[in-house]
Enzyme design. Structure first.
Site, PDB file in Angstrom:
ATOM      1  CG  ASN A   1      -1.850   1.128   1.344  1.00 24.91           C
ATOM      2  OD1 ASN A   1      -1.509   2.243   0.950  1.00 24.91           O
ATOM      3  ND2 ASN A   1      -3.030   0.884   1.880  1.00 24.91           N
TER       4      ASN A   1
ATOM      5  CE  LYS B   1      -1.743  -0.475   5.551  1.00 26.75           C
ATOM      6  NZ  LYS B   1      -1.593  -1.921   5.816  1.00 26.75           N
TER       7      LYS B   1
ATOM      8  CG  ASP C   1      -3.543  -5.847   9.396  1.00 24.43           C
ATOM      9  OD1 ASP C   1      -3.464  -6.002   8.157  1.00 24.43           O
ATOM     10  OD2 ASP C   1      -4.581  -6.110  10.030  1.00 24.43           O
TER      11      ASP C   1
ATOM     12  CG  ASP D   1      -7.916   9.066   5.428  1.00 26.31           C
ATOM     13  OD1 ASP D   1      -8.119   8.499   6.515  1.00 26.31           O
ATOM     14  OD2 ASP D   1      -6.781   9.181   4.933  1.00 26.31           O
TER      15      ASP D   1
ATOM     16  CE  LYS E   1      -4.390   9.270   7.670  1.00 27.27           C
ATOM     17  NZ  LYS E   1      -4.628   8.442   6.494  1.00 27.27           N
TER      18      LYS E   1
HETATM   19  P1  ITT Z   1      -0.812  -4.067   3.025  1.00 25.72           P
HETATM   20  O1  ITT Z   1      -1.510  -5.242   3.679  1.00 25.72           O
HETATM   21  O2  ITT Z   1      -0.025  -4.455   1.809  1.00 25.72           O
HETATM   22  O3  ITT Z   1      -0.005  -3.270   4.006  1.00 25.72           O
HETATM   23  P2  ITT Z   1      -3.542  -3.074   2.683  1.00 25.72           P
HETATM   24  O4  ITT Z   1      -4.118  -1.839   2.078  1.00 25.72           O
HETATM   25  O5  ITT Z   1      -4.092  -4.405   2.201  1.00 25.72           O
HETATM   26  O6  ITT Z   1      -1.939  -3.026   2.490  1.00 25.72           O
HETATM   27  P3  ITT Z   1      -4.543  -3.670   5.354  1.00 25.72           P
HETATM   28  O7  ITT Z   1      -4.739  -5.115   5.054  1.00 25.72           O
HETATM   29  O8  ITT Z   1      -3.911  -3.285   6.652  1.00 25.72           O
HETATM   30  O9  ITT Z   1      -3.674  -2.951   4.233  1.00 25.72           O
HETATM   31  O10 ITT Z   1      -5.952  -2.953   5.223  1.00 25.72           O
HETATM   32  C1  ITT Z   1      -6.158  -1.728   5.775  1.00 25.72           C
HETATM   33  C2  ITT Z   1      -7.342  -1.035   5.139  1.00 25.72           C
HETATM   34  O11 ITT Z   1      -7.911  -0.169   6.142  1.00 25.72           O
HETATM   35  C3  ITT Z   1      -6.890  -0.149   3.994  1.00 25.72           C
HETATM   36  O12 ITT Z   1      -7.028  -0.776   2.778  1.00 25.72           O
HETATM   37  C4  ITT Z   1      -7.782   1.070   4.138  1.00 25.72           C
HETATM   38  O13 ITT Z   1      -8.966   0.856   3.418  1.00 25.72           O
HETATM   39  C5  ITT Z   1      -8.108   1.116   5.629  1.00 25.72           C
HETATM   40  N1  ITT Z   1      -7.202   2.082   6.287  1.00 25.72           N
HETATM   41  C6  ITT Z   1      -6.092   1.813   7.052  1.00 25.72           C
HETATM   42  N2  ITT Z   1      -5.493   2.936   7.444  1.00 25.72           N
HETATM   43  C7  ITT Z   1      -6.214   3.950   6.923  1.00 25.72           C
HETATM   44  C8  ITT Z   1      -6.085   5.342   6.952  1.00 25.72           C
HETATM   45  O14 ITT Z   1      -5.057   5.937   7.556  1.00 25.72           O
HETATM   46  N3  ITT Z   1      -7.000   6.067   6.308  1.00 25.72           N
HETATM   47  C9  ITT Z   1      -8.016   5.492   5.662  1.00 25.72           C
HETATM   48  N4  ITT Z   1      -8.208   4.183   5.557  1.00 25.72           N
HETATM   49  C10 ITT Z   1      -7.312   3.399   6.191  1.00 25.72           C
END
Ligand code: ITT
Length: 193
Positions: free
Chosen positions: A11, A14, A71, A152, A170
């Site tokens: 991601n 992130k 995560d 967000d 943020k």
């Molecule tokens: P990785 O596993 O490769 O790190 P991912 O996007 O699949 O990437 P996650 O499994 O941790 O990550 O899923 C987290 C989800 O939660 C992410 O896709 C967002 O939709 C949401 N999320 C997490 N942090 C956020 C943030 O700061 N702002 C908005 N949405 C967020």
């Protein structure tokens, strides 16, 4: 003090936020791709911490360098904590906010509380550590703002959505900011200044 970490994530948002938060603290964050790993393990844990560990372990095994994984997700009180660890899988790409607003359309103001939660797992050749952070807010009634990512645009802190905050604003209040500052404290205690 450690100066370089690999981040086990696919991601890009992130990764950007981790860099924004850790760079001023003197820590450079390499993407898993830059470190030569191409991992996407099955996230079959039942908690954010378990899934963070699964991702961090997979990349650490590939690169053998200090590695972190994030995560995270959104927990909505009126939905008994959903989507939680299923936040990424809640809806097809680009439809998460719209689906959530639809599910929440009849929920009154005082029952719209939600939190963003984040677990960061850290692994090196000697230790494993998990730190967490959270951010409390509520779900709005429409999507607003173009900064940030994911949920967000519907996550309100005060009278603005997280997507209406600047990156610095943020990072100062976010679940990820809190978790990464916890990680920094741990690293400082372990490795010194
Ligand atoms: P990785 O596993 O490769 O790190 P991912 O996007 O699949 O990437 P996650 O499994 O941790 O990550 O899923 C987290 C989800 O939660 C992410 O896709 C967002 O939709 C949401 N999320 C997490 N942090 C956020 C943030 O700061 N702002 C908005 N949405 C967020």
């Amino acid at each position: 003090m450690i100066t370089k970490l690999v981040m086990a994530t696919n991601n890009a948002n992130k990764l950007r936020e981790a860099r924004e938060i850790l760079a001023p603290l003197g820590i450079e964050v390499l993407s898993q791709r830059e470190a030569g790993a191409n991992c996407d393990p099955e996230e079959n844990g039942s908690t954010f911490a378990e899934n963070a560990l699964i991702k961090a372990r997979a990349v650490y095994e590939a690169v053998k360098l200090p590695t972190i994984a994030d995560d995270s997700g959104l927990c909505v009180a009126a939905l008994d904590g959903r989507p939680g660890v299923y936040s990424a899988r809640y809806a097809p790409e680009g439809q998460h906010c719209a689906k959530l607003l639809e599910e929440m359309k009849d929920v009154p103001d005082d029952r719209r509380t939600a939190s963003f939660e984040c677990s960061i797992a850290y692994i090196d050749d000697k230790e494993i550590k998990v730190v967490g952070g959270g951010c409390i807010g509520h779900i709005g009634y429409e999507q607003r703002g173009t900064n940030g990512f994911g949920y967000d645009p519907v996550f309100m802190v005060g009278d603005r959505t997280m997507a209406e905050l600047t990156a610095d604003e943020k990072n100062e209040i976010s679940h990820r900011g809190a978790a990464l500052r916890g990680l920094y404290k741990y690293l400082k205690e372990r490795f010194g200044e």
